[in-house]
Design a protein around this motif. Structure first.
Motif, mmCIF file in Angstrom:
data_model
loop_
_atom_site.group_PDB
_atom_site.id
_atom_site.type_symbol
_atom_site.label_atom_id
_atom_site.label_comp_id
_atom_site.label_asym_id
_atom_site.label_seq_id
_atom_site.Cartn_x
_atom_site.Cartn_y
_atom_site.Cartn_z
ATOM 1 N N PRO A 46 83.838 102.745 -23.629
ATOM 2 C CA PRO A 46 85.009 103.586 -23.895
ATOM 3 C C PRO A 46 84.839 105.032 -23.431
ATOM 4 C CG PRO A 46 83.934 102.926 -25.949
ATOM 5 C CD PRO A 46 83.260 102.197 -24.843
ATOM 6 N N LEU A 47 83.631 105.589 -23.514
ATOM 7 C CA LEU A 47 83.428 106.969 -23.066
ATOM 8 C C LEU A 47 83.533 107.066 -21.549
ATOM 9 C CD1 LEU A 47 82.742 109.910 -23.666
ATOM 10 C CD2 LEU A 47 80.327 109.274 -23.523
ATOM 11 N N ALA A 48 82.899 106.166 -20.835
ATOM 12 C CA ALA A 48 82.968 106.181 -19.369
ATOM 13 C C ALA A 48 84.405 105.976 -18.897
ATOM 14 C CB ALA A 48 82.055 105.106 -18.789
ATOM 15 N N ARG A 49 85.151 105.109 -19.583
ATOM 16 C CA ARG A 49 86.564 104.906 -19.203
ATOM 17 C C ARG A 49 87.384 106.162 -19.436
ATOM 18 N NH1 ARG A 49 88.303 99.717 -22.287
ATOM 19 N NH2 ARG A 49 86.788 100.599 -23.700
ATOM 20 N N ALA A 50 87.127 106.867 -20.557
ATOM 21 C CA ALA A 50 87.870 108.097 -20.847
ATOM 22 C C ALA A 50 87.544 109.172 -19.813
ATOM 23 C CB ALA A 50 87.548 108.587 -22.256
ATOM 24 N N ILE A 51 86.276 109.298 -19.440
ATOM 25 C CA ILE A 51 85.890 110.292 -18.434
ATOM 26 C C ILE A 51 86.481 109.932 -17.082
ATOM 27 C CG2 ILE A 51 83.927 111.257 -17.166
ATOM 28 C CD1 ILE A 51 82.343 111.083 -19.795
ATOM 29 N N ARG A 52 86.426 108.659 -16.719
ATOM 30 C CA ARG A 52 87.007 108.214 -15.452
ATOM 31 C C ARG A 52 88.505 108.501 -15.405
ATOM 32 N NH1 ARG A 52 85.336 103.286 -15.732
ATOM 33 N NH2 ARG A 52 83.316 103.720 -14.842
ATOM 34 N N ASN A 99 81.519 113.829 -36.113
ATOM 35 C CA ASN A 99 80.995 114.643 -35.021
ATOM 36 C C ASN A 99 80.667 113.726 -33.856
ATOM 37 O OD1 ASN A 99 80.946 117.158 -36.467
ATOM 38 N ND2 ASN A 99 79.180 116.356 -37.575
ATOM 39 N N PHE A 100 80.996 114.182 -32.654
ATOM 40 C CA PHE A 100 80.746 113.396 -31.452
ATOM 41 C C PHE A 100 80.161 114.330 -30.391
ATOM 42 C CE2 PHE A 100 82.271 111.337 -27.477
ATOM 43 C CZ PHE A 100 81.576 110.156 -27.606
ATOM 44 N N TRP A 101 78.974 114.000 -29.894
ATOM 45 C CA TRP A 101 78.311 114.799 -28.873
ATOM 46 C C TRP A 101 78.208 113.994 -27.591
ATOM 47 C CZ3 TRP A 101 76.350 114.658 -33.862
ATOM 48 C CH2 TRP A 101 76.299 115.869 -34.542
ATOM 49 N N VAL A 102 78.406 114.672 -26.478
ATOM 50 C CA VAL A 102 78.228 114.059 -25.164
ATOM 51 C C VAL A 102 77.330 114.975 -24.346
ATOM 52 C CG1 VAL A 102 79.341 113.286 -23.040
ATOM 53 C CG2 VAL A 102 80.484 112.957 -25.212
ATOM 54 N N SER A 103 76.363 114.380 -23.709
ATOM 55 C CA SER A 103 75.456 115.104 -22.827
ATOM 56 C C SER A 103 75.577 114.492 -21.439
ATOM 57 C CB SER A 103 74.027 114.975 -23.349
ATOM 58 O OG SER A 103 73.147 115.660 -22.527
ATOM 59 N N ALA A 104 75.802 115.357 -20.447
ATOM 60 C CA ALA A 104 75.973 114.893 -19.069
ATOM 61 C C ALA A 104 75.253 115.848 -18.130
ATOM 62 C CB ALA A 104 77.450 114.794 -18.720
ATOM 63 N N GLN A 105 75.168 115.454 -16.871
ATOM 64 C CA GLN A 105 74.556 116.282 -15.841
ATOM 65 C C GLN A 105 75.369 116.180 -14.566
ATOM 66 O OE1 GLN A 105 70.702 114.519 -15.303
ATOM 67 N NE2 GLN A 105 69.759 115.750 -16.907
ATOM 68 N N ILE A 106 75.445 117.290 -13.858
ATOM 69 C CA ILE A 106 75.956 117.269 -12.490
ATOM 70 C C ILE A 106 74.734 117.364 -11.593
ATOM 71 C CG2 ILE A 106 77.254 118.530 -10.729
ATOM 72 C CD1 ILE A 106 79.102 117.228 -12.615
ATOM 73 N N LEU A 153 84.483 118.026 -20.821
ATOM 74 C CA LEU A 153 83.525 117.885 -19.730
ATOM 75 C C LEU A 153 84.149 118.291 -18.402
ATOM 76 C CD1 LEU A 153 81.602 114.566 -20.464
ATOM 77 C CD2 LEU A 153 80.709 116.875 -20.521
ATOM 78 N N ILE A 154 85.390 117.883 -18.172
ATOM 79 C CA ILE A 154 86.069 118.218 -16.918
ATOM 80 C C ILE A 154 86.276 119.729 -16.834
ATOM 81 C CG2 ILE A 154 88.115 117.830 -15.508
ATOM 82 C CD1 ILE A 154 86.200 115.366 -15.999
ATOM 83 N N ARG A 155 86.643 120.358 -17.947
ATOM 84 C CA ARG A 155 86.811 121.814 -17.940
ATOM 85 C C ARG A 155 85.480 122.521 -17.663
ATOM 86 N NH1 ARG A 155 90.466 120.952 -22.243
ATOM 87 N NH2 ARG A 155 88.856 121.426 -23.773
ATOM 88 N N LYS A 156 84.386 121.933 -18.114
ATOM 89 C CA LYS A 156 83.082 122.560 -17.911
ATOM 90 C C LYS A 156 82.589 122.433 -16.475
ATOM 91 C CE LYS A 156 81.608 122.741 -22.617
ATOM 92 N NZ LYS A 156 80.521 122.626 -23.561
ATOM 93 N N LEU A 157 83.300 121.670 -15.649
ATOM 94 C CA LEU A 157 82.963 121.632 -14.231
ATOM 95 C C LEU A 157 83.168 123.011 -13.595
ATOM 96 C CD1 LEU A 157 84.440 118.202 -13.081
ATOM 97 C CD2 LEU A 157 82.052 118.774 -13.555
ATOM 98 N N LEU A 158 84.071 123.803 -14.169
ATOM 99 C CA LEU A 158 84.280 125.166 -13.669
ATOM 100 C C LEU A 158 83.038 126.029 -13.896
ATOM 101 C CD1 LEU A 158 87.942 125.743 -14.868
ATOM 102 C CD2 LEU A 158 87.161 125.354 -12.543
#
Length: 183
Positions: A46-52, A99-106, A153-158
């Motif tokens: 569900p998280l990957a689908r929401a990000i996609r 509480n929901f945390w997501v950790s990602a990397q570019i 996460l998308i906003r943090k791409l800036l």
């Protein structure tokens, strides 16, 4: 009177356009991140689908192939936590904080890695008399939290974009400092 209304509406449009107002839901994704590869331990979760979905809404081209010159958005992990905020007189939980945390990397093609973290909090009223409805509502709230985390996460791409822009200036300053110290 009609002239006054037209003038007022024109002024309102000019003010909102001039201050940078944009409709919610879209983010101006930097050009170097307009094409990404999404990497996740659970690509159909569900998280990957929401990000996609959020990436597609923001006109980001998702590549499935492992190309060398394409940045990678890697979902490192996510975690959920539930904490009781208030209780009823009989000691049962009345309100919970989710509480929901997501950790990602570019990961850029040059090997630079930019970590991104986001956190979403929600309160949830826990009615012990309506167990079935409570479970359905809990799942709905968790899905909304995933979608909100994906938008963040998308906003943090800036932020990643500004780090990329500042990196050459920082590396030049570091090289100058090294040259001065070696003399």
């Amino acid at each position: 009177m009609r002239y006054l209304i037209t003038l007022f509406l024109s002024l309102a449009v000019l003010i909102t356009a001039g201050c940078g107002f944009r409709l919610q839901g879209t983010t101006q994704v930097p050009e170097e991140l307009k094409t990404l590869r999404l990497s996740s331990g659970d690509p159909y979760g569900p998280l990957a689908r929401a990000i996609r979905q959020q990436l597609r809404l923001n006109n980001v081209n998702l590549i499935d192939k492992n190309l060398q010159n394409v940045p990678i958005l890697k979902i490192v992990g996510s975690s959920e936590n539930t904490k009781t905020v208030s209780i009823y007189q009989d000691g049962k939980s009345a309100e919970k904080q989710l509480n929901f945390w997501v950790s990602a990397q570019i990961i850029l093609p040059n090997g630079a890695v930019y970590p991104i973290k986001t956190r979403v909090e929600r309160t949830f009223f826990d009615n012990p008399l309506e167990t079935l409805a409570k479970d359905a509502e809990n799942e709905l709230v968790k899905q909304e939290m995933r979608e909100q985390a994906a938008r963040q996460l998308i906003r943090k791409l800036l932020i990643v974009h500004s780090s990329i822009q500042n990196e050459p200036a920082q590396s030049v300053a570091v090289e100058k400092a090294r040259a001065e110290n070696s003399e």
